[in-house]
Structure formats: structure tokens, C-alpha cells
Design a protein around this motif. Structure first.
Motif, short mmCIF file in Angstrom:
data_model
loop_
_atom_site.label_atom_id
_atom_site.label_comp_id
_atom_site.label_asym_id
_atom_site.label_seq_id
_atom_site.Cartn_x
_atom_site.Cartn_y
_atom_site.Cartn_z
N GLY A 519 0.80 -1.22 0.00
CA GLY A 519 0.00 0.00 0.00
C GLY A 519 0.83 1.26 0.00
O GLY A 519 0.33 2.32 0.38
N GLY A 520 2.11 1.23 -0.41
CA GLY A 520 2.91 2.43 -0.38
C GLY A 520 4.06 2.37 -1.37
O GLY A 520 4.20 1.46 -2.17
N ILE A 521 4.92 3.39 -1.29
CA ILE A 521 6.08 3.54 -2.16
C ILE A 521 7.33 3.59 -1.28
O ILE A 521 7.34 4.25 -0.24
CB ILE A 521 5.99 4.83 -2.99
N ASP A 537 0.83 -2.74 -4.30
CA ASP A 537 -0.58 -2.54 -3.96
C ASP A 537 -0.89 -1.05 -3.85
O ASP A 537 -1.51 -0.58 -2.90
CB ASP A 537 -0.93 -3.27 -2.66
N THR A 538 -0.47 -0.29 -4.85
CA THR A 538 -0.65 1.16 -4.83
C THR A 538 -1.38 1.62 -6.09
O THR A 538 -1.44 0.90 -7.09
CB THR A 538 0.71 1.87 -4.72
N THR A 539 -1.92 2.80 -6.05
CA THR A 539 -2.66 3.34 -7.20
C THR A 539 -1.72 4.11 -8.10
O THR A 539 -0.62 4.52 -7.71
CB THR A 539 -3.78 4.27 -6.72
N SER A 546 4.81 10.14 -6.39
CA SER A 546 6.16 9.73 -6.01
C SER A 546 7.17 10.07 -7.09
O SER A 546 8.36 10.27 -6.80
CB SER A 546 6.19 8.22 -5.74
N LEU A 547 6.75 10.19 -8.35
CA LEU A 547 7.66 10.46 -9.45
C LEU A 547 8.08 11.91 -9.55
O LEU A 547 9.03 12.23 -10.26
CB LEU A 547 7.04 10.03 -10.78
N GLN A 548 7.36 12.82 -8.88
CA GLN A 548 7.72 14.22 -9.02
C GLN A 548 8.91 14.60 -8.15
O GLN A 548 9.39 15.72 -8.20
CB GLN A 548 6.53 15.11 -8.66
N VAL A 549 9.43 13.65 -7.36
CA VAL A 549 10.61 13.92 -6.55
C VAL A 549 11.82 14.05 -7.46
O VAL A 549 11.98 13.31 -8.43
CB VAL A 549 10.83 12.78 -5.53
N THR A 560 -3.10 8.16 -17.04
CA THR A 560 -3.07 6.85 -17.69
C THR A 560 -4.45 6.27 -17.90
O THR A 560 -4.65 5.43 -18.78
CB THR A 560 -2.24 5.87 -16.86
N GLY A 561 -5.40 6.69 -17.07
CA GLY A 561 -6.73 6.11 -17.14
C GLY A 561 -6.84 4.75 -16.48
O GLY A 561 -7.88 4.10 -16.55
N LEU A 562 -5.76 4.31 -15.80
CA LEU A 562 -5.76 3.00 -15.15
C LEU A 562 -6.38 3.11 -13.76
O LEU A 562 -6.07 4.04 -13.01
CB LEU A 562 -4.34 2.45 -15.04
N THR A 563 -7.21 2.15 -13.41
CA THR A 563 -7.81 2.10 -12.08
C THR A 563 -7.34 0.83 -11.39
O THR A 563 -6.79 -0.07 -12.01
CB THR A 563 -9.34 2.12 -12.18
N GLY A 564 -7.59 0.76 -10.11
CA GLY A 564 -7.18 -0.42 -9.36
C GLY A 564 -5.79 -0.23 -8.75
O GLY A 564 -5.22 0.86 -8.73
N LYS A 565 -5.22 -1.33 -8.23
CA LYS A 565 -3.94 -1.31 -7.54
C LYS A 565 -2.87 -2.01 -8.40
O LYS A 565 -3.16 -2.98 -9.11
CB LYS A 565 -4.06 -2.02 -6.19
N TYR A 566 -1.63 -1.52 -8.29
CA TYR A 566 -0.53 -2.01 -9.11
C TYR A 566 0.73 -2.21 -8.28
O TYR A 566 0.90 -1.60 -7.21
CB TYR A 566 -0.24 -1.02 -10.25
N ASP A 567 1.62 -3.06 -8.80
CA ASP A 567 2.97 -3.24 -8.28
C ASP A 567 3.94 -2.75 -9.36
O ASP A 567 3.69 -2.94 -10.56
CB ASP A 567 3.27 -4.71 -7.98
N PHE A 568 5.03 -2.11 -8.94
CA PHE A 568 6.01 -1.68 -9.93
C PHE A 568 7.39 -1.61 -9.29
O PHE A 568 7.54 -1.47 -8.07
CB PHE A 568 5.63 -0.32 -10.53
N THR A 569 8.40 -1.70 -10.13
CA THR A 569 9.79 -1.50 -9.74
C THR A 569 10.45 -0.65 -10.81
O THR A 569 10.34 -0.94 -12.00
CB THR A 569 10.54 -2.83 -9.62
#
Length: 633
Positions: A519-521, A537-539, A546-549, A560-569
Motif C-alpha cells: 500500500g505504499g512507495i 498494492d498502490t494506485t 512519487s515520481l515528481q521527486v 493513464t486512465g488505469l484504475t485499481g492497484k498495481y505493483d512496480f519496480t
């Protein structure tokens, strides 16, 4: 509880009265332009102004907010229009009445009057409404008595004339011995009350003219519209425009019936004589919901009947009136539908202030310039989650800018920071502040409010947050519907109850890993001089923030128009100061050094299938209107 309810209703009522008054004034101006046109047009406009008092714009805005949203809030552009309409439509949105349970320790006579104002106003309004209704009930009883004394007519001269002229409008006829004017009684089952002694003074053509007038009232449902306005008068009896509108409605109602009678072929001279003879003999009805033949300036009506020359509405004027009516009804609905999510976001942004209790101030505070600590920041709150509460004490030694950003809960990007146009001393001079809160264990947000009060008092700070069209970076998919290899839906990856940890080491550096917290970054500077940014498990909205840092220097919004929760690296080789860049140390126009390896932008495209493109979006930005060096303790 009742006091709080009345206090919360006060701004709603004030805004509704303001909006309805402006609407009625606009109707008055339009009727002046249409004074040579048919009276039924002006009557319709006044009726719309009356109904507006029963239908608040906020209700239409609320209905618009229930409609499905077609686009994301970041895509909504006209924030200036929104702010202007919102401010003009609700000038009393911030109006507050001091509650009786105010925490003020000393309350004088004036304060007590303010505290009791909601209850007093409610009692006065209720008493006025009851008086208005009682007066109408007395008049209604008078009419009922006359109605009971009247005799149903099933034959005779008047009955034959009425049946001959009804044309589908079935109306009962009652003959009255009282000297009252002919009039239509009741709303849904209309009854024509006719003074039987009047017929002896009229010819058949005069009776026909008067009955034609009354039947027009029936077809127009004038008793129903008059009853609606009586409801408006009962609720808003204190508003002088409501009673003035009644005279306009009655005047235009009678003139509209006069015009309709003459237009159907009745002789104007005969019709005018009929009105004069009836008015000499009869007494006017005491209720406006009984449609008679008087109720307006008789001499003016007679002149109008004899010189009836109406200008027809041109197609363009009809279109303009229809457009204005459409805007008045659908405008608030569109406003509510288009800005519902934006208003919700603004409300959420201010929730921390309301939850913290509104205005607060330190019990005691000292401010001292510390030249030896210029540019350093040592800010500590005893109420922060990382510290143990110690009686609501604040100990800080930081530049003024740090205090400002803390007080207003604001973290600017590089561009936003440079747009503040702050004096250099605000960024460099360090001030030591020691303060004590008036309560033992204040929350962090309560300390923010106290800091706002301190900065205003000692530094003359005048600042606020407002929504502006701000340059942003829109986070979009390179190919719609296609995700990068390091971005996938959470349900396709590790479950939250499975603790996946980051593994260091040369042999694991290319492995897809996720932070252990769901649920976080989380971000990590790796030993191989790369930065790892992972989410689980983040939106997509949280990812965008988090990317604007760092070197981006702008806020990032999710498009993006994407809904729901995602995992990324996400892994990339940073340039100098690429992660956690201090906005004070870098100009937004300064070129960033070229990194050696995968750049941030390349990593986004290759690993996540995402690109960032310039755009604009409505965002909260800080505006500092005034700041000055502090006064001595």
C-alpha cells in the motif's frame, strides 16, 4: 446539537437569498425590455423568479454532482471560471455565527447576542411565518363561508352562457348573494362564484366577456401559480422583494387574461365596460389565489385594452429567452457535474485544518535570530509521530521558509518554489523558536495552525493556498492498454500477506523486487549507484506523486486512465542530486548533468511503459502576499 445545526444552516440560507435576489433583479430588467410584448411572457418570467426561491442553486449543483464523471479531475481546465462562479454564487460560504458553546473564556453582551443569534433568528422567522399563515387562514375561512352560502346553478342565464363558452374547461357555477367580484375558487376542481345581483346590471355580451376572463384563469392554472407564490411568501416573508413580486404577478396575470380575451375576438369596448360595471358593484377577493377580475390598476388596464397593440417576440428573442432559461436550470447542474470531484479534492485538502479545530495560537512563544545557524534546519516537534509528547512544546531552529512550509502543509516542486519570489533572508536566516501550546498533547496539525498564527503575528506573514492552472507532467501510457515489464496489476503479483524483501548483492541486483510494505512507495539508494523505486498494492495516482521527486521539478498527475492497484519496480542511474533534490538549490532552468547509464526517463519508458509529457492541471499552490522581518520579543 440544535445550535450547531442552526449555525451550519446560516451560510446556506444567506447564499440562497443572495442568489434568488440577483435572479429576481435580472428578471425585472428583462421584463423592462419586454414591456411592449405580451403580458403572459412577463408573467412567466416573474413566476420563474418566484419558483427560484423554492429551488436553491445548491440543489441543482448537488444533482449535477450525482451524475457520472466523464473525465479525471486533472483534465478539468477552467478553474478560474469555477473560482469566480463559486465566489459570486456563494459570498457567504465562510459566514459564521458564534456558537453558544464557544471556547471564549469571557463573553460580553455583544458576544452573547452573537452566540444567541441563530436561535433568535429562527424564532423570529417562525413567528413571522405563523402570522402570515394565520392571516391567510382567516381570509380563507371568509371565502369558505361565502362558498357555503352560495347556491349551485344548473339553469338560468349565467349557466347557459358559461356552458356555451367552456370549450372543454369544465367549471361549476355557484351563485352568491354576497357583493363580491366574480372569481375562480379552488385549484384542481375550479368553481366560478358569480354574484347573482350582478347579472341584472349586465347585458349578455358583458356576462360573456367576464366569464371569458375567468375561463382564461382556469386554462392558465392561475390559482395554482398563485398558491405557489403564497408558499414563497410564507417561507420568505421577511424579504421585501417577495411581496413586491406578488404585485407584479397579479398585474401581469390580469393583463394576460385581458389580452387573451380581446385576442379571441371579444369587442374591446364591451369588455372594458364589463370590467368597469363589475368593479363598481363588487368587492375584491381577499386572497390572491382566487382569480377574479380586479387585482391590478383598473384604469391602466382599461387604457391597455382600448389601445392593445402588442409586439410579437421575434424568433431571435424567443431563442434568447429559451437559452437564458436553459442556462439558469442546466448551468448549476453542469457546474456541479463538472467540478464535483475538484470541489471534493479541495475539501479534502482543507480537512486537516477543520479536523484540527480551526484557529489556534500558542500560549507563549519566543522568536530569536540565530546568525550562527544560517541555512541549517533543525526542526523538532514534540507532537510528531517520531517523538514522545512532552506537554505540547515546540523547539525549532530553522529558516523561516521551513516554518512556512510546515505551517501550511505544503511541499513545492522546483518551479513552484521559484514562483514564490521570496526574499533571500527568508531562505537563509535561521530563527530559533520556542513555544508552548495551550493544550497538553496537541496534534501535529494543531501545531501547524498555531504556527500559522505565530508567523502572522511576528513575521506579518500573509499567505494562502489557491487553485491555479499549473504546468505539470502528465503520466500517460506509451501504448494504451499495454504495461511495461516492471508494472503489473497487484492481483498478478505477490499477495500482501507475503513479505517480499529487497535483497542486496551483486547477483540479485537485476531481480524484480518490491518493498516489503504493502500500500505504499519505498525508495532505496543501491550499492551499485542506482536508485530503486518500488511500489506494491498502490494506485497510479500515488505513483504519479512519487515520481515528481527530484530532477523533474514539476508536479506529476496521473493521466493513464488505469484504475485499481498495481505493483512496480523502477531502477535508474541518477544524475547529481537526481533524487531528493532540494528546490532551493537548483534553478528550474538549469540543465541537469547527464547521468552515466539508464536515465530516469528511459527507465520509465522501458520498464513501466510510461512517458511524461508537459501539460497543465488545476493544483493547489501557495501565494505569499506579505512577509517581513520579525519584531523583537
Amino acid at each position: 446539537m440544535m445550535m450547531q445545526s442552526l449555525t451550519s444552516i446560516a451560510p446556506i440560507v444567506a447564499n440562497h437569498l443572495w442568489q434568488s435576489t440577483v435572479f429576481a433583479a435580472a428578471v425585472w430588467l428583462v421584463t423592462l425590455l419586454l414591456r411592449r410584448n405580451a403580458a403572459r411572457v412577463r408573467f412567466s418570467l416573474w413566476l420563474a423568479a418566484s419558483i427560484k426561491f423554492l429551488v436553491p442553486f445548491s440543489l441543482l449543483v448537488g444533482l449535477g454532482g450525482l451524475l457520472p464523471q466523464q473525465q479525471h479531475v486533472e483534465d478539468q481546465r477552467p478553474t478560474i471560471v469555477y473560482s469566480t462562479v463559486n465566489a459570486m454564487g456563494q459570498p457567504f460560504a465562510d459566514f459564521k455565527v458564534l456558537a453558544a458553546d464557544s471556547p471564549a473564556h469571557r463573553m460580553g453582551l455583544l458576544e452573547r447576542v452573537k452566540a444567541d443569534a441563530p436561535v433568535m433568528l429562527a424564532v423570529i422567522w417562525l413567528c413571522g411565518a405563523v402570522v402570515v399563515v394565520l392571516v391567510w387562514c382567516v381570509r380563507w375561512r371568509q371565502m369558505r363561508r361565502q362558498l357555503r352560502r352560495a347556491v349551485p346553478a344548473v339553469e338560468g342565464r349565467e349557466f347557459e352562457v358559461l356552458r356555451r363558452m367552456e370549450r372543454g374547461a369544465r367549471v361549476s357555477l355557484l351563485l352568491s348573494r354576497d357583493l363580491m367580484e366574480p372569481g375562480i375558487f379552488k385549484v384542481f376542481q375550479p368553481v366560478l362564484i358569480w354574484p347573482e345581483q350582478l347579472s341584472a346590471r349586465l347585458e349578455d355580451e358583458h356576462i360573456e366577456a367576464i366569464m371569458a376572463h375567468e375561463l382564461v384563469h382556469v386554462r392558465r392554472r392561475d390559482n395554482l401559480t398563485a398558491t405557489l407564490h403564497m408558499l414563497v411568501e410564507a417561507l420568505f416573508w421577511f424579504h421585501p422583494m417577495v411581496w413586491w413580486m406578488e404585485r407584479r404577478l397579479v398585474e401581469e396575470r390580469e393583463r394576460a387574461c385581458d389580452e387573451a380575451v380581446v385576442e379571441t375576438g371579444s369587442d374591446a369596448t364591451t369588455y372594458a365596460e364589463s370590467l368597469l360595471k363589475a368593479c363598481r358593484f363588487c368587492v375584491e377577493s381577499p386572497l390572491v389565489c382566487v382569480s377574479g377580475i380586479t387585482g391590478a390598476d383598473l384604469s391602466k388596464r382599461v387604457r391597455s385594452i382600448m389601445t392593445l397593440r402588442l409586439e410579437r417576440l421575434s424568433p431571435m428573442m424567443k431563442s434568447v429567452l429559451a437559452l437564458l432559461l436553459l442556462i439558469a436550470v442546466t448551468g448549476p447542474v453542469f457546474f456541479g457535474a463538472h467540478y464535483a470531484e475538484l470541489r471534493a479534492q479541495q475539501a479534502v485538502a482543507e480537512d486537516w485544518q477543520r479536523a484540527a479545530g480551526g484557529k489556534m495560537a500558542f500560549e507563549v512563544a519566543s522568536v530569536r535570530l540565530n546568525p550562527g545557524q544560517s541555512g541549517l534546519s533543525n526542526f523538532r516537534l514534540s507532537t510528531d509521530d517520531a517523538y514522545t509528547p512532552t506537554g505540547g512544546l515546540l523547539t525549532a531552529d530553522s529558516p523561516l521558509l521551513t516554518y512556512i512550509l510546515f505551517a501550511y502543509k505544503y511541499l513545492p516542486t522546483r518551479e513552484q518554489f521559484h514562483e514564490l519570489h521570496l526574499p533571500q533572508w527568508v531562505q537563509d536566516d535561521s530563527y530559533e523558536i520556542n513555544a508552548r501550546a495551550p493544550i497538553t498533547n496537541p496534534t501535529k496539525d494543531q501545531m501547524r495552525l498555531m504556527m500559522q498564527a505565530l508567523l502572522k503575528e511576528r513575521f506579518g506573514l500573509v499567505a494562502h493556498l489557491e487553485t491555479q492552472e499549473t504546468p505539470v507532467l502528465e503520466m500517460t501510457l506509451i501504448k494504451q492498454g499495454t504495461l511495461g515489464p516492471q508494472l503489473h496489476r497487484h492481483e498478478d503479483g505477490p499477495a500482501c500477506d507475503l513479505k517480499v524483501t529487497t535483497v542486496h548483492g551483486e547477483e540479485q541486483k537485476d531481480t524484480d523486487v518490491f518493498p516489503s510494505q504493502c500500500g505504499g512507495i519505498e525508495a532505496e539508494n543501491r550499492p551499485d549507484h542506482m536508485i530503486l523505486l518500488g511500489g506494491r498494492d498502490t494506485t497510479m495516482e500515488v505513483m504519479a506523486k512519487s515520481l515528481q521527486v527530484g530532477r523533474l521539478g514539476r508536479s506529476v498527475v496521473d493521466a493513464t486512465g488505469l484504475t485499481g492497484k498495481y505493483d512496480f519496480t523502477l531502477k535508474w542511474t541518477p544524475a547529481h542530486g537526481d533524487f531528493g533534490q532540494d528546490p532551493r538549490t537548483t534553478s528550474p532552468d538549469a540543465p541537469a548533468p547527464e547521468p552515466q547509464g539508464t536515465t530516469f526517463q528511459e527507465a520509465l519508458q522501458e520498464q513501466l511503459g510510461i512517458k511524461l509529457k508537459p501539460g497543465k492541471a488545476p493544483l493547489k499552490v501557495m501565494v505569499i502576499d506579505h512577509v517581513e522581518r520579525p519584531s523583537e520579543n
